[in-house]
Design an enzyme around this catalytic site. Structure first.
Site, short mmCIF file in Angstrom:
data_model
loop_
_atom_site.label_atom_id
_atom_site.label_comp_id
_atom_site.label_asym_id
_atom_site.label_seq_id
_atom_site.Cartn_x
_atom_site.Cartn_y
_atom_site.Cartn_z
N THR A 114 0.88 -1.17 0.00
CA THR A 114 0.00 0.00 0.00
C THR A 114 0.89 1.19 0.00
OG1 THR A 114 -1.86 -0.84 1.11
CG2 THR A 114 -1.62 1.41 1.29
N SER A 142 -12.44 4.71 11.80
CA SER A 142 -13.01 5.66 12.74
C SER A 142 -12.07 6.84 13.00
CB SER A 142 -13.33 4.97 14.06
OG SER A 142 -12.19 4.35 14.62
#
Length: 406
Positions: free
Chosen positions: A189, A406
């Site tokens: 990533t 979150s």
């Protein structure tokens, strides 16, 4: 080879910008790299079967043999696993960027990074692209802001610039990258962008990139996960004016060396910034039978959760290293293996030619307290040397990824 402090904008003829547009709550989330002169383009991409829409777009541009003028990058949303909508949104990003810069959409590359499976907020994205396009500059400040705008869980921007004399011409290579988690050999990533003013053909640029990626980004690991969006993009606009590099030779080797140093720096910076990482681990496999055998051994050591946690705990539990080598899928004679740990305060031999060595736990602890540790593994079976990089596994890795959305 000299260091230059202008980051991605070290090369002549490039501009960049990065700013907050609203994809993220507060941090910068959109960047553009632009060259008025057309660029030769080379790329390397994720080997994950699940590929994000921007990756598919960029691969299509690469295969079409187009020249490229710009790259638009957003962070905060990966635009991955988003179906036909994701592909349409990627094309829209290219179209809006092209319109803002008065070029063709096929001359625009698109990269995204962030949360998977969530559609892009296209009203924010399109307005943001126009905003960033208006801020393009060739300043150090613009280079740094672009490098900051592509980050996700990273804790610092990753940028480097080099210059070198090649055939009497000053060549520049500027690079920026991002990556912190979901990092594993065979791309990760991570996004990396390289801008250079070298005059080089597309086949030779791709050849140089492929080799350098294999020795840098494909030799790092943080957590064993390979993402859907990994991209390494090189743009060469030829503004240095050097005779075109169209075959192997001294000029090609010099440029390839510059490119490797830039990619290696970004790759190691990504590992240092691994999510929750407290230590950079460098594994050097010495005298392996082959490069591939050495790579498998190094990767097995660096991806072992038990090895990684031992280094986090600063425990010289060398048996975990041998065990990880043993399941790497590479046959070897353990009676020839020697294992040494080293940091800036010294080195210590733990295992020599198949036999455990009595060592000072206090000295080992002192070595392992440092932030950068080298693991030397002598195989005694060949002549190949392979180097790979990874990090430890801490409590914070679980916290960061447990709370990622979150």
């Amino acid at each position: 080879m000299k260091l230059n402090n202008n980051g991605i904008l070290a090369a002549k003829g490039f501009q960049a910008a990065g700013t907050h547009t609203g994809i993220k709550k507060q941090k910068k989330d959109m960047a553009i790299i632009y060259s008025e002169a057309p660029c030769t383009y080379a790329g390397a991409f994720t080997q994950n079967v699940v590929k994000a829409a921007p990756v598919i777009w960029d691969q299509k541009v690469l295969s079409a043999e187009n020249t490229v003028h710009a790259v638009v990058i957003n962070s905060g949303n990966a635009n991955a696993v988003t179906g036909a909508t994701g592909h349409n949104d990627t094309q829209t990003m290219a179209e809006v960027t092209a319109s803002s810069l008065n070029i063709q959409k096929e001359e625009v590359l698109v990269c995204s990074t962030g949360v998977i499976g969530v559609p892009l907020p296209m009203d924010i994205v399109t307005q943001g692209i126009c905003k960033v396009a208006e801020q393009l500059e060739d300043t150090k400040k613009a280079a740094t802001e672009a490098a900051e705008a592509i980050l996700t869980t990273d804790t610092f921007a990753k940028e480097i610039a080099l210059e070198e004399q090649i055939e009497g011409y000053t060549i520049h290579v500027g690079a920026m990258g991002k990556g912190s988690g979901m990092i594993h050999p065979n791309m990760a990533t991570m996004l990396a962008f390289i801008a250079t003013d070298v005059n080089i053909t597309k086949p030779m640029l791709q050849k140089a990139l492929s080799k350098c990626v294999n020795l840098s980004f494909n030799m790092i690991t943080v957590d064993g996960d390979t993402s859907t969006n990994d991209s390494v993009i090189v743009l060469a606009n030829g503004q240095a004016g050097n005779p075109i590099i169209d075959q192997e030779g001294e000029a090609f080797e010099q440029f390839q060396s510059m490119l490797f140093e830039a990619l290696k720096y970004i790759a190691i910076s990504i590992v240092k910034d691994g999510e929750g990482a407290t230590k950079l681990l460098e594994v050097e496999i010495q005298n392996a039978k082959s490069f591939e055998a050495g790579k498998l051994l190094a990767k097995s050591i660096l991806t072992s959760s038990l090895v990684k946690t031992a280094f986090f705990g600063e425990d010289a539990n060398w048996g975990r290293i041998l065990a990880a080598m043993g399941y790497a899928g590479v046959p070897f004679d353990q009676e020839k293996v020697t294992l040494i740990l080293e940091s800036c305060v010294g080195s210590i031999t733990l295992f020599k030619e198949g036999m455990p060595i009595k060592f000072s736990e206090h000295k080992a602890k002192r070595i392992l307290e440092e932030n950068e540790i080298k693991i030397f593994v002598e195989m005694g079976e060949g002549v190949e040397k392979v180097t790979a990089w990874g990090c430890d596994l801490s409590y914070d890795y679980v916290k960061i990824n447990g709370e990622y959305r979150s």
